[in-house]
Design an enzyme around this catalytic site. Structure first.
Site, PDB file in Angstrom:
ATOM      1  N   GLY A 224      -1.280   3.037  -0.459  1.00 57.68           N
ATOM      2  CA  GLY A 224      -0.795   2.017   0.461  1.00 57.68           C
ATOM      3  C   GLY A 224       0.633   2.206   0.923  1.00 57.68           C
ATOM      4  N   GLU A 260      -1.912   6.969  -5.829  1.00 58.58           N
ATOM      5  CA  GLU A 260      -3.011   7.630  -5.099  1.00 58.58           C
ATOM      6  C   GLU A 260      -2.926   7.313  -3.609  1.00 58.58           C
ATOM      7  OE1 GLU A 260      -6.447   6.182  -7.265  1.00 58.58           O
ATOM      8  OE2 GLU A 260      -6.269   4.196  -6.342  1.00 58.58           O
ATOM      9  N   GLY A 262      -3.100   7.941   0.455  1.00 62.42           N
ATOM     10  CA  GLY A 262      -3.924   8.726   1.374  1.00 62.42           C
ATOM     11  C   GLY A 262      -3.227   8.879   2.712  1.00 62.42           C
ATOM     12  N   ARG A 263      -3.119   7.745   3.414  1.00 62.93           N
ATOM     13  CA  ARG A 263      -2.588   7.752   4.778  1.00 62.93           C
ATOM     14  C   ARG A 263      -1.217   8.433   4.882  1.00 62.93           C
ATOM     15  NH1 ARG A 263      -4.113   4.093   8.757  1.00 62.93           N
ATOM     16  NH2 ARG A 263      -4.964   2.689   7.180  1.00 62.93           N
ATOM     17  N   CYS A 338     -18.031   3.013  27.396  1.00 64.32           N
ATOM     18  CA  CYS A 338     -18.271   1.881  28.295  1.00 64.32           C
ATOM     19  C   CYS A 338     -17.978   0.577  27.557  1.00 64.32           C
ATOM     20  CB  CYS A 338     -19.715   1.887  28.763  1.00 64.32           C
ATOM     21  SG  CYS A 338     -20.264   3.496  29.287  1.00 64.32           S
ATOM     22  N   TYR A 367      -7.639   8.511   8.413  1.00 61.05           N
ATOM     23  CA  TYR A 367      -8.442   7.403   8.951  1.00 61.05           C
ATOM     24  C   TYR A 367      -8.600   7.575  10.467  1.00 61.05           C
ATOM     25  CZ  TYR A 367      -7.087   5.494   4.423  1.00 61.05           C
ATOM     26  OH  TYR A 367      -6.864   5.316   3.075  1.00 61.05           O
TER      27      TYR A 367
HETATM   28  C1  LIG Z   1      -7.754   3.315   0.293  1.00 61.20           C
HETATM   29  C2  LIG Z   1      -7.270   3.367  -1.082  1.00 61.20           C
HETATM   30  C3  LIG Z   1      -6.171   4.173  -1.406  1.00 61.20           C
HETATM   31  C4  LIG Z   1      -5.360   4.891  -0.381  1.00 61.20           C
HETATM   32  O1  LIG Z   1      -4.713   3.993   0.449  1.00 61.20           O
HETATM   33  P1  LIG Z   1      -3.696   4.508   1.573  1.00 61.20           P
HETATM   34  O2  LIG Z   1      -3.327   3.292   2.322  1.00 61.20           O
HETATM   35  O3  LIG Z   1      -4.446   5.492   2.396  1.00 61.20           O
HETATM   36  O4  LIG Z   1      -2.536   5.140   0.875  1.00 61.20           O
HETATM   37  C5  LIG Z   1      -5.831   4.266  -2.743  1.00 61.20           C
HETATM   38  N1  LIG Z   1      -6.517   3.591  -3.700  1.00 61.20           N
HETATM   39  C6  LIG Z   1      -7.559   2.802  -3.403  1.00 61.20           C
HETATM   40  C7  LIG Z   1      -8.269   2.095  -4.486  1.00 61.20           C
HETATM   41  C8  LIG Z   1      -7.970   2.652  -2.091  1.00 61.20           C
HETATM   42  O5  LIG Z   1      -8.998   1.848  -1.808  1.00 61.20           O
END
Ligand SMILES: *Cc1c(COP(=O)(O)O)cnc(C)c1O
Length: 421
Positions: A224, A260, A262-263, A338, A367
């Site tokens: 996050g 953890e 991601g984004r 459309c 994403y």
């Molecule tokens: C989606 C998610 C992440 C990654 O979140 P980001 O916003 O992409 O950093 C990490 N842990 C859990 C449990 C998630 O659902």
């Protein structure tokens, strides 16, 4: 945009647009900078759901400590692409078959989302063992957070009032070993807010474990970390985050902390490049219609933002008449679908934009393709191109054709370009 990247986007054959271009060397550098900013004691896992493209995963394998997977599908995929990688398996709503997968060798941690899930796990374990974290939904005041997963009524994680029931189950099933807790409470926080949540979480976890007389080996504080789509250059402050973590960790000797994200790891390495098909005015407003759209890049529709972009002007114009164009006024960039929802950027200020110009959307590495509704309207899938990270100091240039990484559809082809020096 970096010159070698711009050069690549400009020279992609016209008939291979729209295309995704992943800057793998940029990804490697960015991930390494994140790793370097973190205290050694903090483990960095990449949340594969942000972008599970095999080539991205392969680059990240060398930099991160492991991967978080959020479904049986992601587990199978990540295991196949990265045999032997350290895996944490989370995600709400795990089916019995997915829990059975988690009990096979190779899953280092399972994040348990509910008492029922834990009961199923115990029932399915049949003598096998797995190490788990209990995902908790702590009541933390998060304020006005973009994507809150917890701290309020939520389908994610275990309510603190249900934790004792989980501990009783665990005591009766020694094969299911409790290592600590997990909490992914929100997405889109800046470093200061993240640290505030983490400090609160670690304090709570330490008190909880002490009160229950259980050891607390590790806390996974989730992902996050915020990215700013309005300003691609304003990055999450990983240095401040690392420094703050170091201070917080002082109060928790011996505890392993895992993040953890991601984004914030993969968003910046991806570009979605396409071409303006048409430019028109409607009731006083300018619209540019682009090849492709939100069925390839759903991010702006999903997050209701303007995707940042750069214009790559092209002088090729095959028709005898004047190019449709807009200059010196805001223009809304839409795709070919459309539906009025197919908007990539609203009323964007541009110097000039003409039919035939290329537009490269930034921050399309997370994403983006993998959350998009690819089949809507049956347009062809984009090509996938990778500026390779494999050999930064070799002058080799290689091209190969690839299937799109996460697409069941026919590809327009793709390439790998290795940039030397
Ligand atoms: C989606 C998610 C992440 C990654 O979140 P980001 O916003 O992409 O950093 C990490 N842990 C859990 C449990 C998630 O659902």
């Amino acid at each position: 945009m970096k010159p070698h990247l711009e050069d690549h986007l400009r020279h992609l054959p016209h008939d291979e647009l729209p295309a995704y271009v992943y800057d793998l060397s940029g990804l490697r550098r960015h991930a390494q900078a994140i790793r370097d900013a973190l205290p050694e004691r903090v483990e960095l896992f990449y949340a594969a759901k942000a972008n599970p493209d095999p080539r991205l995963l392969e680059v990240l394998r060398d930099v991160v400590d492991g991967f978080e997977v959020a479904s049986g599908g992601e587990l199978r995929h990540t295991r196949e692409v990265l045999p032997g990688a350290r895996l944490a398996f989370g995600g709400p709503g795990k089916a019995a078959a997915e829990l059975a997968q988690a009990l096979e060798p190779g899953v280092e941690r399972l994040h348990v989302e509910s008492e029922h899930e834990l009961r199923m796990l115990c029932a399915l374990a049949a003598g096998r063992s797995v190490e788990v974290l209990l995902r908790v939904n702590l009541p933390i005041g998060l304020g006005d957070v973009p994507l809150a997963m917890g701290g309020r009524p939520s389908p994610f994680g275990i309510d603190p009032t249900c934790l004792d029931a989980c501990l009783r189950l665990l005591a009766a099933h020694p094969g299911i070993q409790l290592r600590g807790v997990h909490a992914h409470l929100a997405s889109g926080l800046d470093a200061t807010e993240q640290l505030r949540v983490i400090e609160h979480l670690l304090t709570w976890a330490a008190q909880w474990a002490r009160a229950r007389g259980i050891p607390l080996d590790e806390v996974n504080v989730g992902g996050g970390m915020g990215v700013d789509y309005a300003d691609p250059h304003r990055l999450f402050d990983w240095r401040a985050f690392g420094t703050g973590l170091l201070r917080i960790l002082d109060d928790h000797p011996g505890l392993t902390v895992r993040i953890e994200p991601g984004r914030s790891v993969s968003a910046y390495c991806g570009w979605y490049v396409t071409q303006v098909l048409d430019v028109k005015h409607s009731q006083g407003e300018a619209f540019a219609v682009l090849a492709g759209g939100t069925h390839h890049l759903r991010t702006p529709a999903a997050k209701n933002h303007d995707q940042p972009f750069e214009i790559l002007a092209t002088d090729v114009w095959p028709w005898a008449w004047e190019r449709p164009a807009v200059a010196g006024e805001p223009v809304t960039l839409v795709g070919q679908l459309c539906t009025p929802k197919d908007v990539l950027a609203r009323r964007a200020p541009v110097g000039r934009l003409r039919a035939g110009d290329r537009v490269a959307f930034a921050m399309a590495g997370a994403y983006a393709w993998n959350i998009s509704h690819h089949d809507f309207l049956m347009h062809p899938a984009p090509g996938f191109h990778y500026l390779d990270a494999a050999s930064p100091d070799s002058a080799r240039t290689a091209c190969e054709t690839l299937q799109p990484a996460v697409s069941p559809q026919p590809s327009r082809g793709g390439s790998v370009v290795q940039h030397g020096g």
